[in-house]
Design a protein around this motif. Structure first.
Motif, PDB file in Angstrom:
ATOM      1  N   GLU A  51     -59.075-100.203 -19.766  1.00  0.00           N
ATOM      2  CA  GLU A  51     -59.449 -98.871 -19.291  1.00  0.00           C
ATOM      3  C   GLU A  51     -60.686 -98.881 -18.411  1.00  0.00           C
ATOM      4  O   GLU A  51     -60.776 -98.134 -17.433  1.00  0.00           O
ATOM      5  CB  GLU A  51     -59.688 -97.954 -20.492  1.00  0.00           C
ATOM      6  CG  GLU A  51     -60.025 -96.518 -20.107  1.00  0.00           C
ATOM      7  CD  GLU A  51     -60.270 -95.628 -21.314  1.00  0.00           C
ATOM      8  OE1 GLU A  51     -61.074 -94.680 -21.178  1.00  0.00           O
ATOM      9  OE2 GLU A  51     -59.679 -95.889 -22.377  1.00  0.00           O
ATOM     10  N   THR A 273     -62.309 -90.935 -20.144  1.00  0.00           N
ATOM     11  CA  THR A 273     -60.911 -90.577 -20.361  1.00  0.00           C
ATOM     12  C   THR A 273     -60.391 -89.685 -19.251  1.00  0.00           C
ATOM     13  O   THR A 273     -59.286 -89.880 -18.737  1.00  0.00           O
ATOM     14  CB  THR A 273     -60.737 -89.872 -21.724  1.00  0.00           C
ATOM     15  OG1 THR A 273     -61.126 -90.774 -22.766  1.00  0.00           O
ATOM     16  CG2 THR A 273     -59.290 -89.459 -21.940  1.00  0.00           C
ATOM     17  N   ASN A 352     -52.158 -95.025 -24.479  1.00  0.00           N
ATOM     18  CA  ASN A 352     -53.418 -94.275 -24.522  1.00  0.00           C
ATOM     19  C   ASN A 352     -53.076 -92.790 -24.390  1.00  0.00           C
ATOM     20  O   ASN A 352     -52.953 -92.247 -23.295  1.00  0.00           O
ATOM     21  CB  ASN A 352     -54.349 -94.716 -23.390  1.00  0.00           C
ATOM     22  CG  ASN A 352     -55.765 -94.171 -23.567  1.00  0.00           C
ATOM     23  OD1 ASN A 352     -55.956 -93.041 -24.016  1.00  0.00           O
ATOM     24  ND2 ASN A 352     -56.753 -94.984 -23.218  1.00  0.00           N
ATOM     25  N   ALA A 354     -54.680 -90.015 -25.015  1.00  0.00           N
ATOM     26  CA  ALA A 354     -55.663 -89.115 -24.401  1.00  0.00           C
ATOM     27  C   ALA A 354     -55.577 -89.151 -22.879  1.00  0.00           C
ATOM     28  O   ALA A 354     -55.637 -88.115 -22.206  1.00  0.00           O
ATOM     29  CB  ALA A 354     -57.069 -89.491 -24.855  1.00  0.00           C
ATOM     30  N   VAL A 355     -55.421 -90.363 -22.325  1.00  0.00           N
ATOM     31  CA  VAL A 355     -55.287 -90.513 -20.876  1.00  0.00           C
ATOM     32  C   VAL A 355     -53.981 -89.894 -20.395  1.00  0.00           C
ATOM     33  O   VAL A 355     -53.933 -89.223 -19.357  1.00  0.00           O
ATOM     34  CB  VAL A 355     -55.383 -92.000 -20.479  1.00  0.00           C
ATOM     35  CG1 VAL A 355     -55.062 -92.168 -18.988  1.00  0.00           C
ATOM     36  CG2 VAL A 355     -56.772 -92.541 -20.776  1.00  0.00           C
ATOM     37  N   GLU A 358     -54.363 -86.080 -20.266  1.00  0.00           N
ATOM     38  CA  GLU A 358     -55.208 -85.634 -19.163  1.00  0.00           C
ATOM     39  C   GLU A 358     -54.481 -85.744 -17.828  1.00  0.00           C
ATOM     40  O   GLU A 358     -54.592 -84.874 -16.964  1.00  0.00           O
ATOM     41  CB  GLU A 358     -56.497 -86.449 -19.135  1.00  0.00           C
ATOM     42  CG  GLU A 358     -57.496 -85.977 -18.077  1.00  0.00           C
ATOM     43  CD  GLU A 358     -57.894 -84.518 -18.254  1.00  0.00           C
ATOM     44  OE1 GLU A 358     -58.000 -83.808 -17.234  1.00  0.00           O
ATOM     45  OE2 GLU A 358     -58.088 -84.084 -19.405  1.00  0.00           O
TER      46      GLU A 358
END
Length: 465
Positions: A51, A273, A352, A354-355, A358
Motif C-alpha cells: 500500500e 487509505t 483491502n 477500506a481501499v 473509498e
C-alpha cells in the motif's frame, strides 16, 4: 514501418460520421493502451510492494498529469498548424512546421526535465504528500522527469501525424513501447525488487523507445511529414503560430491539472487509505477520460482541416457527431465500471476492504458524469482548431480550475469528506462545457458570415486550394 505518403482525410466532402468513427478508433486504442500501461505501473507496484508504494506512485498522479498535459497542450499548436496547411493544400509549408516543431520540443523537454528533477521534493511538499510516502514519491517523480525530452518529442510527432490523418502509426509505436514498459515493470520490480524506481525506469524507457520510433518513421517517410536533421530550421512565422495556439493550450491543460493538484492535495490530507483508494479510482477513471479525449483530437483534426479548406459549415456537424460518440462511450463505461467495480478496484488493492470502499465512493460520483468532460473536450478542441486558443484557455481557467479551487477552499473546509471533493468534478465540467458551447456557436456563425461576405474571386481561389 512503411514510409509511404500519408493519406489525407477528406472532411470537406461526403458523410462525416463514418470518417469520425474510423479515425477515432485507433486514437481510442492508443489512449487505452497508454492508460493500461500506466495502470500496470500501479498494479505491479501495489502487488509486489504494498500500500505504501501504491500511495507513493498514486500521490504523484496529478503532478505527472500536469506535466504530460503541458506537453500535450503545447503539441496541439504543431498539430493545428499542420491541419490548417493540409486543409489549404499547402504541403510545402508543412515541412517547415515539422522541422521547426521537433527541435523546439526537445529543447523544452530538456529544460523542464532539469527544473523538475531539481525541485521535485518541493513540488511534492507543496501538494501535502504524506510524510511516510514522500521519500518513495520523490524517487519516482525524479526518474519520470528524466523521460520528459522523449515524451515531448513523441507528443509533437504524434500530433502532426494525427493532423495529417494518420492515427494508426502512433498506435503502433505505443503498442510496441508499452509492451516493453509492462515487461520491464515485472522484471525490475518483481525480479530485481527495485520498487517505485523500477516502475519509473520502465516508464521512461518506453517513452524514449516511442520517440525514437516516431522519428525513424518520419525520417523514412517520403511525404510532407518527412524529417531530416540536416533540414532543422527556425521558421519564425511557423513558430509564432505553433506558440500562439500551443501555449494557451498547454496553459489550459496546466490550469486544469492545477485544479486537480489542489484536489489531490485535499485527498492527501485525508490519509493513506483515501489516497490509495482515490489512486485506484483515478486510474480506472483515466480509461474513461483517455477514450473520450480521443474525440478531442478528432475535433482538432477535422475542424482544423475544415478551417484550412474554408468549409466552416461542416464544423457544427463534426462537433455534433463527436459529442454523440462521446455520450455513447461515456454511458458504456459507466455500466462496465460500476457493474464490475469490486473486481476492477481489486486489481489495485486486493483484500483491502477500506481501499475498495473509498475507490467506489469516488467512482459512483465521477464516472456517470464523465460524458460532460468529453463534451467539454470536444468543444474546446473545435475552438482551438479555429485559432481561438486563448478563449479556450480562459474559459477553462474560470470554469474548471476556478471552480475547483473555490470548491476546495470553501465547501471542503466546512464538509471535510472525500465525497465532497469528488463532487467538484461534475460541477466544474458542466460549467466549463456550457461556456465552451456558447463561444463555439458564436465563432462558427461569425466565420460563416465572414466567408459568405468575401468577394467571389477569393471564394474561387479558396475552392482551388
Amino acid at each position: 514501418m512503411s514510409a509511404s505518403r500519408t493519406k489525407d482525410l477528406n472532411i470537406t466532402e461526403g458523410p462525416l460520421l463514418k470518417k469520425i468513427i474510423v479515425f477515432a478508433i485507433p486514437l481510442i486504442l492508443t489512449g487505452l493502451l497508454q492508460q493500461l500501461y500506466n495502470a500496470a505501473d500501479l498494479i505491479v507496484v501495489g502487488m509486489f510492494e504494498g500500500e505504501m508504494a501504491l500511495a507513493a506512485v498514486g500521490s504523484t498522479g496529478s503532478l505527472t498529469s500536469l506535466i504530460v498535459g503541458l506537453f500535450m497542450g503545447l503539441s496541439v499548436g504543431a498539430g493545428v498548424s499542420v491541419a490548417h496547411l493540409i486543409g489549404a493544400k499547402q504541403y510545402g509549408e508543412v515541412k517547415r512546421v515539422v522541422h521547426t516543431a521537433i527541435p523546439m520540443a526537445f529543447v523544452l523537454g530538456v529544460a523542464v526535465s532539469i527544473a523538475g528533477f531539481i525541485f521535485a521534493p518541493d513540488l511534492l511538499h507543496m501538494m501535502d504528500n504524506p510524510e511516510n510516502v514522500i521519500g518513495q514519491a520523490t524517487v519516482y517523480i525524479r526518474i519520470i522527469f528524466l523521460g520528459l525530452p522523449a515524451s515531448m518529442v513523441y507528443n509533437y510527432a504524434a500530433a502532426m501525424l494525427r493532423s495529417s490523418g494518420d492515427a494508426k502509426r502512433p498506435l503502433i509505436f505505443l503498442s510496441i513501447s508499452g509492451l516493453v514498459n509492462v515487461g520491464l515493470n515485472f522484471i525490475l520490480v518483481s525480479a530485481f525488487h527495485m520498487g517505485v524506481a523500477g516502475v519509473a525506469i520502465a516508464t521512461i524507457s518506453s517513452q524514449y523507445l516511442s520517440a525514437i520510433m516516431a522519428l525513424v518513421f518520419m525520417m523514412r517517410s517520403k511525404g510532407y511529414l518527412h524529417f531530416s536533421f540536416k533540414d532543422l530550421c527556425l521558421d519564425i512565422q511557423k513558430l509564432k503560430k505553433i506558440l500562439y495556439i500551443g501555449v494557451p493550450s498547454g496553459m489550459q491543460t496546466c490550469l486544469f491539472a492545477i485544479g486537480n493538484v489542489m484536489i489531490q492535495s485535499a485527498v492527501n490530507s485525508l490519509g493513506d487509505t483515501v489516497v490509495a483508494g482515490r489512486a485506484a479510482a483515478a486510474n480506472l477513471e483515466g480509461f474513461v477520460y483517455i477514450t473520450l479525449n480521443a474525440l478531442y483530437h478528432v475535433s482538432i483534426t477535422f475542424v482544423g482541416q475544415a478551417v484550412g479548406a474554408k468549409a466552416y459549415s461542416r464544423i457544427k456537424t463534426i462537433v455534433a457527431y463527436s459529442a454523440a460518440v462521446v455520450f455513447v462511450l461515456g454511458m458504456a463505461y459507466t455500466a462496465i465500471i460500476l457493474g464490475f467495480n469490486r473486481q476492477l478496484v481489486g486489481l489495485y488493492a486486493p483484500d483491502n476492504e477500506a481501499v475498495l470502499k473509498e475507490a467506489f465512493n469516488s467512482l459512483k460520483i465521477v464516472v456517470p458524469t464523465y460524458f460532460m468532460c468529453g463534451f467539454m473536450e470536444v468543444f474546446s478542441g473545435a475552438i482551438r482548431a479555429m485559432g481561438k486558443s486563448v478563449t479556450a484557455m480562459v474559459v477553462t481557467l474560470l470554469g474548471a480550475c476556478g471552480t475547483r479551487v473555490l470548491w476546495v477552499s470553501t465547501v471542503f473546509k466546512f464538509v471535510h469528506t472525500s465525497a465532497i471533493i469528488y463532487y467538484s468534478y461534475p460541477i466544474s465540467w458542466f460549467l466549463t462545457m456550457t461556456c465552451h458551447i456558447i463561444f463555439l456557436t458564436v465563432f462558427v456563425k461569425k466565420a460563416i458570415k465572414e466567408h459568405e461576405s468575401e468577394p467571389s474571386s477569393l471564394k474561387k481561389l479558396h475552392s482551388k486550394l
